[in-house]
Motif scaffolding. Structure first.
Motif, mmCIF file in Angstrom:
data_model
loop_
_atom_site.group_PDB
_atom_site.id
_atom_site.type_symbol
_atom_site.label_atom_id
_atom_site.label_comp_id
_atom_site.label_asym_id
_atom_site.label_seq_id
_atom_site.Cartn_x
_atom_site.Cartn_y
_atom_site.Cartn_z
ATOM 1 N N UNK A 62 0.858 -1.186 0.000
ATOM 2 C CA UNK A 62 0.000 0.000 0.000
ATOM 3 C C UNK A 62 0.890 1.229 0.000
ATOM 4 N N UNK A 63 0.399 2.287 -0.622
ATOM 5 C CA UNK A 63 1.120 3.549 -0.585
ATOM 6 C C UNK A 63 0.984 4.155 0.812
ATOM 7 N N UNK A 64 1.589 5.295 1.020
ATOM 8 C CA UNK A 64 1.502 5.950 2.325
ATOM 9 C C UNK A 64 0.071 6.368 2.651
ATOM 10 N N UNK A 65 -0.789 6.455 1.628
ATOM 11 C CA UNK A 65 -2.206 6.782 1.880
ATOM 12 C C UNK A 65 -3.092 5.549 1.664
ATOM 13 N N UNK A 66 -2.485 4.376 1.782
ATOM 14 C CA UNK A 66 -3.168 3.078 1.775
ATOM 15 C C UNK A 66 -3.803 2.709 0.436
ATOM 16 N N UNK A 67 -3.258 3.218 -0.666
ATOM 17 C CA UNK A 67 -3.749 2.824 -1.986
ATOM 18 C C UNK A 67 -2.976 1.599 -2.455
ATOM 19 N N UNK A 68 -3.707 0.648 -3.025
ATOM 20 C CA UNK A 68 -3.090 -0.580 -3.521
ATOM 21 C C UNK A 68 -2.817 -0.454 -5.022
ATOM 22 N N UNK A 69 -2.017 -1.357 -5.575
ATOM 23 C CA UNK A 69 -1.853 -1.377 -7.021
ATOM 24 C C UNK A 69 -3.192 -1.562 -7.758
ATOM 25 N N UNK A 70 -4.151 -2.254 -7.143
ATOM 26 C CA UNK A 70 -5.468 -2.402 -7.771
ATOM 27 C C UNK A 70 -6.172 -1.049 -7.879
ATOM 28 N N UNK A 71 -6.093 -0.228 -6.842
ATOM 29 C CA UNK A 71 -6.642 1.132 -6.921
ATOM 30 C C UNK A 71 -6.039 1.871 -8.118
ATOM 31 N N UNK A 72 -4.723 1.783 -8.215
ATOM 32 C CA UNK A 72 -4.001 2.530 -9.239
ATOM 33 C C UNK A 72 -4.358 2.063 -10.648
ATOM 34 N N UNK A 73 -4.390 0.765 -10.859
ATOM 35 C CA UNK A 73 -4.737 0.238 -12.187
ATOM 36 C C UNK A 73 -6.177 0.607 -12.554
ATOM 37 N N UNK A 74 -7.088 0.536 -11.591
ATOM 38 C CA UNK A 74 -8.494 0.895 -11.851
ATOM 39 C C UNK A 74 -8.618 2.375 -12.174
ATOM 40 N N UNK A 75 -7.927 3.208 -11.441
ATOM 41 C CA UNK A 75 -7.987 4.648 -11.657
ATOM 42 C C UNK A 75 -7.492 5.039 -13.047
ATOM 43 N N UNK A 76 -6.455 4.362 -13.502
ATOM 44 C CA UNK A 76 -5.837 4.713 -14.786
ATOM 45 C C UNK A 76 -6.424 3.941 -15.969
ATOM 46 N N UNK A 77 -7.465 3.171 -15.725
ATOM 47 C CA UNK A 77 -8.143 2.486 -16.824
ATOM 48 C C UNK A 77 -7.350 1.357 -17.439
ATOM 49 N N UNK A 78 -6.549 0.674 -16.661
ATOM 50 C CA UNK A 78 -5.700 -0.413 -17.165
ATOM 51 C C UNK A 78 -6.422 -1.749 -17.019
ATOM 52 N N UNK A 79 -7.328 -2.011 -17.935
ATOM 53 C CA UNK A 79 -8.174 -3.202 -17.846
ATOM 54 C C UNK A 79 -7.377 -4.504 -17.787
ATOM 55 N N UNK A 80 -6.399 -4.657 -18.678
ATOM 56 C CA UNK A 80 -5.604 -5.894 -18.683
ATOM 57 C C UNK A 80 -4.889 -6.088 -17.346
ATOM 58 N N UNK A 81 -4.397 -4.996 -16.789
ATOM 59 C CA UNK A 81 -3.721 -5.083 -15.496
ATOM 60 C C UNK A 81 -4.721 -5.453 -14.401
#
Length: 178
Positions: A62-81
């Motif tokens: 998790x980042x320092x604000x508790x965001x996971x890589x799943x949050x990040x991929x979803x936010x950036x529209x990375x469907x395959x990821x």
């Protein structure tokens, strides 16, 4: 680190060379991101797959604000990821960052309806979850003017357009006016 920088590109050979020569995939930057988090933002499944193969626990960060890589991929529209993360990693449905935002909310507020559907179908995400201020995904989509996401939530999922965010007692229309 050089490995983190390499994860912003699609050159798997460079990443492999760095790892083979001792680069540590678990090191974190000042924001608490490791190379897997960065690769999730970029959305290259072959790089994510490789990192999971050489460092199976690298997804559990998790980042320092508790965001996971799943949050990040979803936010950036990375469907395959997102698909790969749902298949290979054990993220809890509706994991929340420090503001109470879920990966589903991230997808919706950025207009990635296909990813939101995927999170509902394959990850049992909750379309009516509340963030730390009591806002639902609908409020967040209204704030970011995501008309398609609003239509999806209201027409297909039956989210109440008059539902109020609990902290401010405002309906989504007020968020849209912002």
């Amino acid at each position: 680190t050089p490995l983190m920088l390499a994860c912003t590109r699609q050159n798997l050979e460079v990443i492999q060379t760095l790892v083979e020569h001792g680069a540590n995939p678990l090191l974190k930057n000042k924001d608490g991101w490791n190379c897997f988090h960065i690769a999730s933002r970029e959305g290259h499944p072959h790089i994510l797959q490789y990192l999971l193969d050489v460092s199976p626990g690298c997804w559990d960060t998790e980042s320092t604000i508790q965001r996971t890589p799943l949050h990040t991929a979803a936010m950036h529209g990375r469907r395959d990821a997102v698909e790969l993360l749902l298949e290979r990693c054990q993220y809890k449905p509706d994991s929340r960052d420090r503001c109470g935002v879920t990966p589903f909310m991230d997808a919706i507020q950025n207009g990635h309806v296909g990813i939101a559907r995927l999170l509902l179908e394959k990850h049992q995400a909750c379309a009516r979850a509340l963030d730390a201020l009591g806002a639902q995904a609908l409020h967040r989509a209204a704030l970011t003017a995501q008309d398609g996401a609003i239509r999806f939530l209201v027409s297909e999922l039956g989210v109440d357009v008059n539902g109020r965010a609990t902290a401010l007692q405002l309906p989504a229309l007020h968020y849209a006016a912002k």
